[in-house]
Scaffold this active site. Structure first.
Site, PDB file in Angstrom:
ATOM      1  CD  GLU A  77       1.820  -6.298  -3.567  1.00 48.60           C
ATOM      2  OE1 GLU A  77       1.998  -6.489  -2.340  1.00 48.60           O
ATOM      3  OE2 GLU A  77       2.420  -5.416  -4.203  1.00 48.60           O
ATOM      4  CG  HIS A 110       4.862  -7.308   1.651  1.00 51.32           C
ATOM      5  ND1 HIS A 110       3.997  -8.269   1.188  1.00 51.32           N
ATOM      6  CD2 HIS A 110       4.732  -6.257   0.788  1.00 51.32           C
ATOM      7  CE1 HIS A 110       3.390  -7.840   0.096  1.00 51.32           C
ATOM      8  NE2 HIS A 110       3.814  -6.609  -0.161  1.00 51.32           N
ATOM      9  CD  GLU A 111       5.906  -2.627   0.734  1.00 51.16           C
ATOM     10  OE1 GLU A 111       6.445  -2.320  -0.352  1.00 51.16           O
ATOM     11  OE2 GLU A 111       4.708  -2.940   0.820  1.00 51.16           O
TER      12      GLU A 111
END
Length: 305
Positions: A221, A146-147
């Protein structure tokens, strides 16, 4: 040059690209208008205004990763110091076909992670000790994927620049006022009016930039969750990490959450110091329910024959 332009294997997101371009356009327009107002109001102080605005903007852009690293108490670690974390980052980078960023750990019990950097070469990915202690290997890889998608999609650089405008507006205003406007106000009625007007303009600039960054942040996000789930092929692991991290927040001491709250836009999951926190209403992240629902749909898509 070809190597620098090479795309990673993260799924592209046209919606994210459109939002980033739109946000930067309006942020840039807002910035130009704000500096223009200051130059028109304080023509004699134009060198100071240009030096301060230009210098701070360049410093923020070029040293954003170092600033974030220092602010969040992160320190880079070598593979021998954190073999499991480096191993997980190596696997995600190999899977995504992207350069490995610097790897860091923040000594905090708040279970979280963040990425920063203006491009892949200057990127930093960081996990807290609280996150490393609580997650299983597959969950940790989901969070790191994700990051790293923020780095691959370059939205972390856009967020860094966009979120700085409000801070910059306040700094320029204070520098201008301290530069002699107060003294001029005793002899000039126009200067006295500007003493009231400039802080109001600064507040408006901050409010607009805040709303623009929040709208972009929520979408990015969801985009990062989707990209990570598709890259790893394990949306359930990311969903498990999200549920675990969000649930653990309630057990973290309030003083630790308050230290983490100012950087919510960069964290994997937002930290709230109380259930009634205003930050929940203006959150930089979509709700846990939204994120889990999206991951559930992706899981169904991946298992569909």
């Amino acid at each position: 040059m070809a190597a620098l332009r090479r795309r990673s294997r993260y799924a592209p997101d046209r919606g994210l690209t459109t939002r980033m371009v739109t946000t930067m356009f309006f942020i840039g327009l807002l910035y130009v208008v704000f500096v223009g107002v200051l130059l028109a109001a304080f023509s004699k102080a134009w060198p100071l205004i240009l030096v301060v605005s230009g210098g701070l903007f360049i410093a923020q852009f070029w040293f954003s990763d170092r600033i974030a690293e220092y602010s969040m108490g992160a320190h880079t670690v070598s593979p021998s110091q954190a073999p499991e974390l480096h191993g997980a980052v190596d696997r995600i980078c190999a899977l995504a076909d992207m350069p490995k960023p610097r790897v860091a750990i923040a000594d905090s019990d708040v279970p979280n992670a963040f990425a920063t950097g203006r491009n892949e070469r200057t990127a930093l990915v960081c996990a807290t000790t609280g996150l490393l202690r609580r997650l299983e290997p597959e969950e940790l890889e989901g969070v790191l994927a994700h990051e790293l998608s923020h780095v691959a999609h370059r939205d972390v650089a856009v967020m860094t620049i966009a979120s700085f405008l409000g801070v910059l507006a306040g700094v320029i205003t204070r520098a201008t006022l301290w530069g002699g406007l107060g003294r001029a106000g005793r002899n000039n009625s126009n200067a006295a009016v500007l003493m009231i007007l400039i802080p109001l303009i600064s507040a408006a600039v901050y409010a607009v930039s805040f709303l623009l960054t929040r709208l972009l942040s929520r979408y990015r996000e969801l985009s990062a969750d989707r990209a990570a789930a598709l890259l790893t092929g394990r949306p359930s692991a990311l969903a498990s990490a999200l549920t675990k991290v969000t649930g653990e927040m309630a057990r973290i001491p309030t003083r630790d959450l308050r230290k983490a709250e100012p950087y919510n836009a960069f964290w994997f999951a937002p930290a709230f110091s109380s259930r009634e926190s205003l930050a929940r209403l203006l959150s930089s992240h979509p709700s846990l329910e939204q994120r889990l629902e999206q991951l559930s749909k992706i899981s169904a898509e991946l298992t569909r024959p």
